[in-house]
Write a protein that holds these residues in place. Sequence first.
Motif, PDB file in Angstrom:
ATOM      1  N   THR A  30       3.696   8.429  63.305  1.00  0.00           N
ATOM      2  CA  THR A  30       3.799   9.449  62.265  1.00  0.00           C
ATOM      3  C   THR A  30       2.594  10.387  62.268  1.00  0.00           C
ATOM      4  N   ASP A  31       2.870  11.665  62.026  1.00  0.00           N
ATOM      5  CA  ASP A  31       1.779  12.615  61.854  1.00  0.00           C
ATOM      6  C   ASP A  31       1.740  13.138  60.417  1.00  0.00           C
ATOM      7  N   ASP A  32       2.713  12.732  59.603  1.00  0.00           N
ATOM      8  CA  ASP A  32       2.757  13.110  58.197  1.00  0.00           C
ATOM      9  C   ASP A  32       3.437  11.980  57.427  1.00  0.00           C
ATOM     10  N   ARG A  33       2.638  11.020  57.003  1.00  0.00           N
ATOM     11  CA  ARG A  33       3.181   9.818  56.371  1.00  0.00           C
ATOM     12  C   ARG A  33       3.972  10.148  55.108  1.00  0.00           C
ATOM     13  N   LYS A  34       3.479  11.047  54.273  1.00  0.00           N
ATOM     14  CA  LYS A  34       4.195  11.401  53.038  1.00  0.00           C
ATOM     15  C   LYS A  34       5.577  11.967  53.347  1.00  0.00           C
ATOM     16  N   ARG A  35       5.646  12.859  54.332  1.00  0.00           N
ATOM     17  CA  ARG A  35       6.941  13.432  54.718  1.00  0.00           C
ATOM     18  C   ARG A  35       7.879  12.335  55.227  1.00  0.00           C
ATOM     19  N   ASP A  36       7.356  11.450  56.070  1.00  0.00           N
ATOM     20  CA  ASP A  36       8.187  10.379  56.615  1.00  0.00           C
ATOM     21  C   ASP A  36       8.668   9.425  55.527  1.00  0.00           C
ATOM     22  N   GLU A  37       7.816   9.129  54.551  1.00  0.00           N
ATOM     23  CA  GLU A  37       8.241   8.285  53.430  1.00  0.00           C
ATOM     24  C   GLU A  37       9.330   8.985  52.618  1.00  0.00           C
ATOM     25  N   GLN A  38       9.241  10.305  52.495  1.00  0.00           N
ATOM     26  CA  GLN A  38      10.283  11.049  51.784  1.00  0.00           C
ATOM     27  C   GLN A  38      11.596  11.025  52.560  1.00  0.00           C
ATOM     28  N   VAL A  39      11.518  11.118  53.873  1.00  0.00           N
ATOM     29  CA  VAL A  39      12.728  11.020  54.703  1.00  0.00           C
ATOM     30  C   VAL A  39      13.412   9.677  54.457  1.00  0.00           C
ATOM     31  N   ILE A  40      12.631   8.603  54.419  1.00  0.00           N
ATOM     32  CA  ILE A  40      13.194   7.265  54.165  1.00  0.00           C
ATOM     33  C   ILE A  40      13.809   7.222  52.767  1.00  0.00           C
ATOM     34  N   ALA A  41      13.119   7.774  51.766  1.00  0.00           N
ATOM     35  CA  ALA A  41      13.658   7.800  50.401  1.00  0.00           C
ATOM     36  C   ALA A  41      14.981   8.565  50.354  1.00  0.00           C
TER      37      ALA A  41
ATOM     38  N   MET B 138      28.390  -4.422  45.575  1.00  0.00           N
ATOM     39  CA  MET B 138      27.004  -4.718  45.874  1.00  0.00           C
ATOM     40  C   MET B 138      26.501  -3.759  46.964  1.00  0.00           C
ATOM     41  N   GLN B 139      25.341  -3.200  46.753  1.00  0.00           N
ATOM     42  CA  GLN B 139      24.765  -2.250  47.696  1.00  0.00           C
ATOM     43  C   GLN B 139      24.188  -2.987  48.901  1.00  0.00           C
ATOM     44  N   PRO B 140      24.304  -2.388  50.096  1.00  0.00           N
ATOM     45  CA  PRO B 140      23.652  -2.994  51.260  1.00  0.00           C
ATOM     46  C   PRO B 140      22.132  -2.887  51.116  1.00  0.00           C
ATOM     47  N   LYS B 141      21.438  -3.910  51.567  1.00  0.00           N
ATOM     48  CA  LYS B 141      19.978  -3.934  51.477  1.00  0.00           C
ATOM     49  C   LYS B 141      19.374  -3.331  52.734  1.00  0.00           C
ATOM     50  N   ALA B 142      18.304  -2.558  52.545  1.00  0.00           N
ATOM     51  CA  ALA B 142      17.635  -1.909  53.678  1.00  0.00           C
ATOM     52  C   ALA B 142      16.128  -1.961  53.494  1.00  0.00           C
ATOM     53  N   ILE B 143      15.435  -1.902  54.630  1.00  0.00           N
ATOM     54  CA  ILE B 143      13.981  -1.730  54.609  1.00  0.00           C
ATOM     55  C   ILE B 143      13.655  -0.422  55.310  1.00  0.00           C
ATOM     56  N   GLY B 144      12.521   0.157  54.954  1.00  0.00           N
ATOM     57  CA  GLY B 144      12.013   1.318  55.662  1.00  0.00           C
ATOM     58  C   GLY B 144      11.027   0.857  56.721  1.00  0.00           C
ATOM     59  N   LEU B 145      10.883   1.638  57.760  1.00  0.00           N
ATOM     60  CA  LEU B 145       9.973   1.297  58.847  1.00  0.00           C
ATOM     61  C   LEU B 145       9.176   2.527  59.255  1.00  0.00           C
ATOM     62  N   LEU B 146       7.851   2.379  59.258  1.00  0.00           N
ATOM     63  CA  LEU B 146       6.959   3.433  59.752  1.00  0.00           C
ATOM     64  C   LEU B 146       5.973   2.838  60.739  1.00  0.00           C
ATOM     65  N   ARG B 147       5.895   3.441  61.902  1.00  0.00           N
ATOM     66  CA  ARG B 147       4.832   3.105  62.861  1.00  0.00           C
ATOM     67  C   ARG B 147       3.719   4.110  62.627  1.00  0.00           C
ATOM     68  N   LEU B 148       2.559   3.628  62.233  1.00  0.00           N
ATOM     69  CA  LEU B 148       1.467   4.521  61.888  1.00  0.00           C
ATOM     70  C   LEU B 148       0.929   5.297  63.086  1.00  0.00           C
ATOM     71  N   ASP B 149       1.145   4.781  64.302  1.00  0.00           N
ATOM     72  CA  ASP B 149       0.715   5.502  65.492  1.00  0.00           C
ATOM     73  C   ASP B 149       1.745   6.555  65.930  1.00  0.00           C
TER      74      ASP B 149
ATOM     75  N   ILE C 120      17.754  -0.828  58.794  1.00  0.00           N
ATOM     76  CA  ILE C 120      16.375  -0.332  58.822  1.00  0.00           C
ATOM     77  C   ILE C 120      16.472   1.187  58.801  1.00  0.00           C
ATOM     78  N   LEU C 121      15.733   1.798  57.886  1.00  0.00           N
ATOM     79  CA  LEU C 121      15.722   3.245  57.736  1.00  0.00           C
ATOM     80  C   LEU C 121      14.385   3.777  58.238  1.00  0.00           C
ATOM     81  N   THR C 122      14.429   4.797  59.080  1.00  0.00           N
ATOM     82  CA  THR C 122      13.204   5.338  59.647  1.00  0.00           C
ATOM     83  C   THR C 122      13.393   6.826  59.972  1.00  0.00           C
ATOM     84  N   PRO C 123      12.306   7.596  59.989  1.00  0.00           N
ATOM     85  CA  PRO C 123      12.438   9.037  60.217  1.00  0.00           C
ATOM     86  C   PRO C 123      13.013   9.436  61.574  1.00  0.00           C
ATOM     87  N   ASP C 124      12.766   8.643  62.603  1.00  0.00           N
ATOM     88  CA  ASP C 124      13.350   8.902  63.920  1.00  0.00           C
ATOM     89  C   ASP C 124      13.234   7.642  64.773  1.00  0.00           C
TER      90      ASP C 124
END
Length: 97
Positions: free
Chosen positions: A14-25, A1-12, A64-68
């Motif tokens: 990030t300066d490039d939401r698409k890039r950050d979403e790709q980092v999480i992916a 069974m794979q471990p479950k994770a969520i992604g986390l982005l603070r909109l204040d 929790i997975l996040t760009p930084d």
Amino acid sequence: MQPKAIGLLRLDTTDDRKRDEQVIADLVSKGGYDFAGLLTIKPDTYMPTTLVVETVHKLGATAILTPDFDHFGGAVRAVSLACELVTPYGTVPRSEP
């Protein structure tokens, strides 16, 4: 069974939401996680740390997975009590209280 994770982005943070979403992916793929969704935190989100921890528990996430680490808003220690924190720069394991 794979471990479950969520992604986390603070909109204040990030300066490039698409890039950050790709980092999480990429983290999902690299870590073999079952991705439970993306949690976005707005500047006016009430009690964001509480919301993050509640979401982790509600979804049964182990990570929790996040760009930084800036996306944790200074709450790395508090959130690591609930689950593992994963960024491309390193991982903070779940800690004991």
